[in-house]
Design an enzyme around this catalytic site. Structure first.
Site, PDB file in Angstrom:
ATOM      1  CD  GLU A  43      -2.425   1.358   2.745  1.00  0.00           C
ATOM      2  OE1 GLU A  43      -2.692   2.493   3.185  1.00  0.00           O
ATOM      3  OE2 GLU A  43      -2.672   0.305   3.363  1.00  0.00           O
ATOM      4  CE  LYS A 130      -7.445   2.299   6.891  1.00  0.00           C
ATOM      5  NZ  LYS A 130      -6.340   3.064   6.250  1.00  0.00           N
TER       6      LYS A 130
END
Length: 210
Positions: A43, A130
Site C-alpha cells: 500500500e 478498515k
C-alpha cells in the site's frame, strides 16, 4: 486482474505493507525485501512524494501487487487507479471514494471506527472495512463489533505489531495493514533490507500460526 480476484488475493495474503515516504530509488529494494519475506501486497500512501509515479513504476513489473493508501477524495482515487493501483485504502469514510472505486471495478477499503460507520461503508459498496486506529481500541473491541457485524470483512491497521497481530486475527480480522512495525524507516535509511525481510518472515509466521 479482475476485481474478485484482487479481493480473494487480499484475503489470502492477509498482510498488507503500508509504505510511507519511501523514495522511488529504494522502493524496488524494499518491495523485493518484503516479497522475499512473504508479503506481496504493498500500500503506497499518496502523500509519499511521487506516489503515483512509484505505483506506476512498480506496476510495470508483474511480480508486485500494489495499491494506494491514505486516499482522502475521489480525485486522488481516480489518479491512483489510472496509475495502476489495484486497490484503494482510505483512513476515513468517504462515500464518494467508494462510489468512484465501484465505478472502475477497483476494491476499496475505507477507514471506520464505530459500528455505524462500518455498516454505512459496507452498505455503500465497500469491499472491506478498515478499522482504524485498531491498536488504540484493541482486539476485544474488534471481537465485540463482529458479534452483530460478522458478515462484514474487516482489515485492521494502526498500532498493529508482533505482540498483538495474532490476537487481532483470532478476534476475526480478515487482514492487517502493517506500517512502522514492519517497514522500519531506520532500516531502510541504512539499506538493511535483509532485516526488513526478517521482520516480514516473522509477521507471516505469526499469522500462519493462527
Amino acid at each position: 486482474m479482475e476485481k474478485q480476484q484482487i479481493i480473494e488475493k487480499l484475503k489470502q495474503l492477509k498482510i498488507t505493507a503500508v509504505i510511507r515516504n519511501s523514495d522511488i530509488n529504494t522502493m524496488f529494494s524494499l518491495a523485493d525485501a518484503l516479497k522475499k519475506g512473504g508479503i506481496e501486497a504493498l500500500e503506497i500512501t499518496v502523500e509519499t512524494p511521487g506516489a503515483l509515479d512509484v505505483i506506476k513504476e512498480l506496476n510495470k513489473e508483474n511480480k508486485y501487487f500494489v495499491g494506494a493508501g491514505t486516499v482522502l477524495d475521489a480525485e486522488t482515487a481516480r489518479a491512483a487507479i489510472i496509475a495502476g493501483a489495484k486497490f484503494i485504502f482510505t483512513p476515513v469514510m468517504r462515500l464518494d471514494v467508494i462510489k468512484l472505486c465501484n465505478r472502475y471495478g477497483i476494491p476499496v477499503i475505507p477507514g471506520a471506527t464505530t459500528p455505524t460507520e462500518i455498516l454505512t461503508g459496507y452498505e455503500a459498496g465497500a469491499d472491506f472495512i478498515k478499522v482504524f486506529p485498531a491498536g488504540v481500541f484493541g482486539p476485544q473491541y474488534l471481537k465485540e463489533i463482529l458479534g452483530p457485524l460478522k458478515h462484514i470483512p474487516i482489515f485492521v491497521t494502526g498500532g498493529i505489531n508482533k505482540n498483538n497481530i495474532k490476537d487481532f486475527i483470532l478476534a476475526g480480522a480478515t487482514g492487517v495493514s502493517l506500517g512502522g512495525a514492519l517497514v522500519d524507516k531506520d532500516l531502510i535509511a541504512k539499506g538493511m533490507f535483509d532485516k526488513i525481510t526478517e521482520k516480514a518472515i516473522e509477521f507471516v509466521r505469526l499469522v500462519n500460526q493462527v
